[in-house]
Motif scaffolding. Structure first.
Motif, PDB file in Angstrom:
ATOM      1  N   LEU A 212       0.640  -1.389   0.040  1.00  0.00           N
ATOM      2  CA  LEU A 212       0.043   0.160  -0.185  1.00  0.00           C
ATOM      3  C   LEU A 212       0.734   1.357   0.068  1.00  0.00           C
ATOM      4  N   ILE A 213       1.766   1.043   0.533  1.00  0.00           N
ATOM      5  CA  ILE A 213       2.726   2.386   1.107  1.00  0.00           C
ATOM      6  C   ILE A 213       3.610   2.422  -0.511  1.00  0.00           C
ATOM      7  N   ARG A 214       4.265   1.608  -1.081  1.00  0.00           N
ATOM      8  CA  ARG A 214       4.555   1.500  -2.322  1.00  0.00           C
ATOM      9  C   ARG A 214       3.781   2.062  -3.617  1.00  0.00           C
ATOM     10  N   ALA A 215       2.742   1.631  -3.296  1.00  0.00           N
ATOM     11  CA  ALA A 215       1.354   2.239  -4.679  1.00  0.00           C
ATOM     12  C   ALA A 215       1.061   3.417  -4.243  1.00  0.00           C
ATOM     13  N   ALA A 216       0.841   3.986  -2.698  1.00  0.00           N
ATOM     14  CA  ALA A 216       0.704   5.557  -2.544  1.00  0.00           C
ATOM     15  C   ALA A 216       2.361   6.576  -3.073  1.00  0.00           C
ATOM     16  N   ARG A 217       3.312   5.582  -3.032  1.00  0.00           N
ATOM     17  CA  ARG A 217       4.061   6.500  -3.188  1.00  0.00           C
ATOM     18  C   ARG A 217       3.940   6.891  -5.228  1.00  0.00           C
TER      19      ARG A 217
ATOM     20  N   HIS B  34      -7.141 -11.858   0.032  1.00  0.00           N
ATOM     21  CA  HIS B  34      -5.709 -11.429   0.766  1.00  0.00           C
ATOM     22  C   HIS B  34      -5.376  -9.921   1.134  1.00  0.00           C
ATOM     23  N   VAL B  35      -4.959 -10.308   2.227  1.00  0.00           N
ATOM     24  CA  VAL B  35      -4.746  -9.056   3.424  1.00  0.00           C
ATOM     25  C   VAL B  35      -3.679  -7.417   2.392  1.00  0.00           C
TER      26      VAL B  35
ATOM     27  N   LEU C  84      -4.723  -2.449  -0.427  1.00  0.00           N
ATOM     28  CA  LEU C  84      -4.566  -1.730  -1.559  1.00  0.00           C
ATOM     29  C   LEU C  84      -5.758  -1.518  -2.060  1.00  0.00           C
ATOM     30  N   ALA C  85      -6.779  -1.818  -1.147  1.00  0.00           N
ATOM     31  CA  ALA C  85      -8.223  -1.119  -2.221  1.00  0.00           C
ATOM     32  C   ALA C  85      -8.220   0.342  -1.443  1.00  0.00           C
TER      33      ALA C  85
ATOM     34  N   MET D 174      -6.589   5.545  -7.527  1.00  0.00           N
ATOM     35  CA  MET D 174      -5.850   5.148  -9.274  1.00  0.00           C
ATOM     36  C   MET D 174      -6.469   3.479  -9.281  1.00  0.00           C
ATOM     37  N   ASP D 175      -6.303   2.844 -10.189  1.00  0.00           N
ATOM     38  CA  ASP D 175      -6.533   1.430 -10.930  1.00  0.00           C
ATOM     39  C   ASP D 175      -5.827   0.475  -9.748  1.00  0.00           C
ATOM     40  N   VAL D 176      -6.145   0.126  -8.611  1.00  0.00           N
ATOM     41  CA  VAL D 176      -5.291  -0.720  -8.088  1.00  0.00           C
ATOM     42  C   VAL D 176      -5.358  -2.371  -8.677  1.00  0.00           C
ATOM     43  N   ARG D 177      -6.256  -2.733  -9.644  1.00  0.00           N
ATOM     44  CA  ARG D 177      -6.536  -4.081 -10.263  1.00  0.00           C
ATOM     45  C   ARG D 177      -5.668  -4.378 -10.875  1.00  0.00           C
ATOM     46  N   GLY D 178      -4.721  -3.323 -11.926  1.00  0.00           N
ATOM     47  CA  GLY D 178      -4.093  -3.836 -12.482  1.00  0.00           C
ATOM     48  C   GLY D 178      -2.379  -3.894 -12.090  1.00  0.00           C
TER      49      GLY D 178
END
Length: 362
Positions: free
Chosen positions: A21-26, A133-134, A139-140, A146-150
């Protein structure tokens, strides 16, 4: 978003599983300052994390004065709070700290009504027997932005650090790391089973490196298992910090352990992992495989399978119908027994471990 607070008031393994989650926010906001708030003693997995500006620790029990002090320190400091925990305190912290808030809520809870009123985006937790999965659930929290599905979620381990010289000198090529201790009895594979596993690995010519925490129970268990193999073939890694543990794991041929934070760390290091699961649902809590590039197929674990594999991670479970129950053992409390764990025989685990070592060598 110029400033983001991630709230994860949970255990060490939960903190590590928040790093995707942190990496995706970055990735979404490259210039944002990202801070993480958690309990004292749980944020060590974030040491050296390049995506985190600051770790903010709080005692598990704040008291009135402590709560007031924390609220004053955090008041309206952030543009966005990502509350990666279902607890009441975590959501109150998010409300105090940020103007915008996304959070995880349980499917049913008496406090959901007021928590929903504090959030602009709600993620409903799947629960211990859920199918999400947690890592993906956390991530959701970012789905409005952002589109987290991909995305290919990436668990980020601490950067490696040099091992103690005495330990480094004793390590043999192709060593296997075995983590025997569990925090709670209901997750503990029997020590005698670990002993038989270590003996089997040693008989196959493998050196076993035993890891454990600083608690008296961990030290006692590790010491008792050293006698399961001839001198030098089973060694105690001693007390390592998480960065040193990353170095030990990264240099090993295989990791074997239970449902614990070290198993998640081993998976993040990209090595073959053999995880022994009892009442816990692997669909929710299996170690998340590391992989660099996105896999050809999405990572999926199933709720029950005698043996299943995703990427570098293999999970073993008992085959009885009640597995996984999603409870804290057969009596549903932290000191409970779990009959499904002794039923996973050491011969079965040893055979699977040797097969994985052979496959890895090939």
């Amino acid at each position: 978003m110029r400033s983001i607070l991630v709230v994860v008031t949970r255990q060490i393994g939960d903190v590590l599983l928040t790093t995707p989650l942190i990496r995706a926010a970055r990735q979404r906001w490259p210039g944002a300052a990202i801070d993480v708030l958690g309990f004292q003693g749980t944020l060590g997995m974030l040491k050296g994390n390049p995506d985190v500006r600051q770790c903010i620790t709080t005692p598990p029990r704040l008291g009135l004065a402590g709560g007031w002090g924390l609220a004053r320190a955090l008041w309206n400091r952030y543009d966005l709070a990502l509350v990666a925990d279902i607890g009441d305190r975590a959501h109150l912290i998010g409300w105090v700290a940020a103007r915008g808030r996304a959070g995880i809520l349980p499917a049913r809870n008496g406090s959901n009504w007021w928590k929903k009123g504090l959030l602009q985006h709600v993620v409903i937790a799947a629960g211990d027997l859920g199918e999400t999965h947690v890592v993906q659930e956390k991530l959701a929290l970012l789905s409005p932005w952002m589109d987290v599905r991909g995305l290919h979620p990436e668990v980020v381990p601490p950067p490696p650090a040099a091992l103690p010289a005495a330990l480094q000198a004793r390590l043999a090529p192709g060593h296997v790391v075995v983590h025997a201790p569990s925090m709670w009895p209901y997750k503990q594979w029997p020590p005698e089973h670990f002993g038989a596993l270590i003996a089997g690995l040693a008989a196959a010519g493998r050196q076993v490196v035993l890891t454990g925490g600083p608690s008296e129970a961990d030290r006692r268990l590790v010491a008792s298992l050293l006698a399961a193999a001839p001198a030098g073939q089973a060694i105690d890694a001693g007390l390592l910090d998480f960065s040193q543990l990353v170095s030990l794991l990264a240099g090993s041929a295989l990791y074997i352990g239970p449902d614990t934070s070290v198993s998640h760390l081993a998976a993040a290091c990209g090595i073959p992992v053999l995880a022994i699961f009892g009442p816990t649902n692997p669909q929710r809590w299996a170690p998340w495989p590391s992989g660099g590039e996105a896999p050809a197929r999405p990572i999926r674990f199933v709720r029950r399978s005698a043996q299943q594999r995703a990427g570098s991670v293999t999970v073993l479970q008992d085959e009885r119908d009640c597995v996984p129950c999603g409870k804290a053992g057969c009596e549903d409390h932290r000191l409970s027994r779990s009959d499904c764990l002794p039923s996973i025989r050491p011969e079965r685990v040893t055979s699977q471990a040797l097969q994985m070592l052979e496959d890895s060598r090939a």
